[in-house]
Design a protein around this motif. Sequence first.
Motif, PDB file in Angstrom:
ATOM      1  N   MET A  17       0.851  -1.039  -0.158  1.00 17.48           N
ATOM      2  CA  MET A  17      -0.035  -0.069   0.040  1.00 17.48           C
ATOM      3  C   MET A  17       0.604   1.430   0.213  1.00 17.48           C
ATOM      4  N   ILE A  18       1.696   1.278   0.689  1.00 17.34           N
ATOM      5  CA  ILE A  18       2.640   2.413   0.876  1.00 17.34           C
ATOM      6  C   ILE A  18       3.436   2.624  -0.201  1.00 17.34           C
ATOM      7  N   ALA A  23       4.672   5.661  -4.980  1.00 18.27           N
ATOM      8  CA  ALA A  23       5.277   5.876  -6.371  1.00 18.27           C
ATOM      9  C   ALA A  23       4.113   6.356  -7.096  1.00 18.27           C
ATOM     10  N   GLY A  24       2.861   6.068  -6.944  1.00 16.58           N
ATOM     11  CA  GLY A  24       1.974   6.786  -7.862  1.00 16.58           C
ATOM     12  C   GLY A  24       1.988   8.197  -7.654  1.00 16.58           C
ATOM     13  N   ILE A  58      -6.947   1.461   1.357  1.00 15.70           N
ATOM     14  CA  ILE A  58      -7.328   0.828   2.709  1.00 15.70           C
ATOM     15  C   ILE A  58      -8.326  -0.084   2.558  1.00 15.70           C
ATOM     16  N   LEU A  59      -9.219  -0.130   1.752  1.00 12.25           N
ATOM     17  CA  LEU A  59     -10.190  -1.228   1.430  1.00 12.25           C
ATOM     18  C   LEU A  59      -9.633  -2.457   0.805  1.00 12.25           C
ATOM     19  N   SER A  60      -8.555  -2.285  -0.130  1.00  9.72           N
ATOM     20  CA  SER A  60      -7.727  -3.217  -0.833  1.00  9.72           C
ATOM     21  C   SER A  60      -6.901  -3.969  -0.132  1.00  9.72           C
ATOM     22  N   SER A  88      -0.322  -2.830  -9.021  1.00 15.40           N
ATOM     23  CA  SER A  88       0.282  -1.995  -8.593  1.00 15.40           C
ATOM     24  C   SER A  88       1.311  -1.156 -10.019  1.00 15.40           C
ATOM     25  N   PHE A  89       1.786  -2.045 -10.717  1.00 16.57           N
ATOM     26  CA  PHE A  89       2.649  -1.616 -11.869  1.00 16.57           C
ATOM     27  C   PHE A  89       1.820  -0.881 -12.756  1.00 16.57           C
ATOM     28  N   LEU A  90       0.436  -1.440 -13.050  1.00 17.09           N
ATOM     29  CA  LEU A  90      -0.561  -0.719 -13.835  1.00 17.09           C
ATOM     30  C   LEU A  90      -0.883   0.364 -13.394  1.00 17.09           C
TER      31      LEU A  90
END
Length: 161
Positions: A17-18, A23-24, A58-60, A88-90
């Motif tokens: 998550m972090i 990165a995003g 958070i839900l994920s 995450s990559f996408l």
Amino acid sequence: MRIFFECKYLLMIAAWMIITSVAGGLATEIGPWYFSLKQPAWKPPDWAFGLIWTIIFILSAAAWMIAFNNRPTRSQRISLVGLFVLNSFLNILWSIFYFRMHHPDWSLIEAGFLWLSVLGIMVVMWPIRKLAAFLMLPYLIWVTIAMCLNWETLVLNPGAY
């Protein structure tokens, strides 16, 4: 031993998550190009995007933890980890295409793969624990909305990329 199992996965999920969020965020450059784009009237305000993504992550993370705490098979665990890594990559790649490279056309195509990765996570979670799959639904809905917003941006800004 069960406590160690839960903590080990909790740390892995928190790291996912972090890392994905940071990165995003770093890939998202809101500058002159972005502000020059015509936006659809229904676009949420810019400040809302961070809040929406925080809730989605958070839900994920909760969905992932619920799935892992329901003793999935080894194959299901590997599938979920692989799908979350791919997701995450996408997720980050979309931001790079859209905000860094100024290619909403590429990001729209890529968003279809992002949508499929969320659906894939839901499909793998469904037999493990339906609640976990349902917790991923806001993510799927948000990616759908983002794709519509991405499309509208392309329509409103021909030649801006």
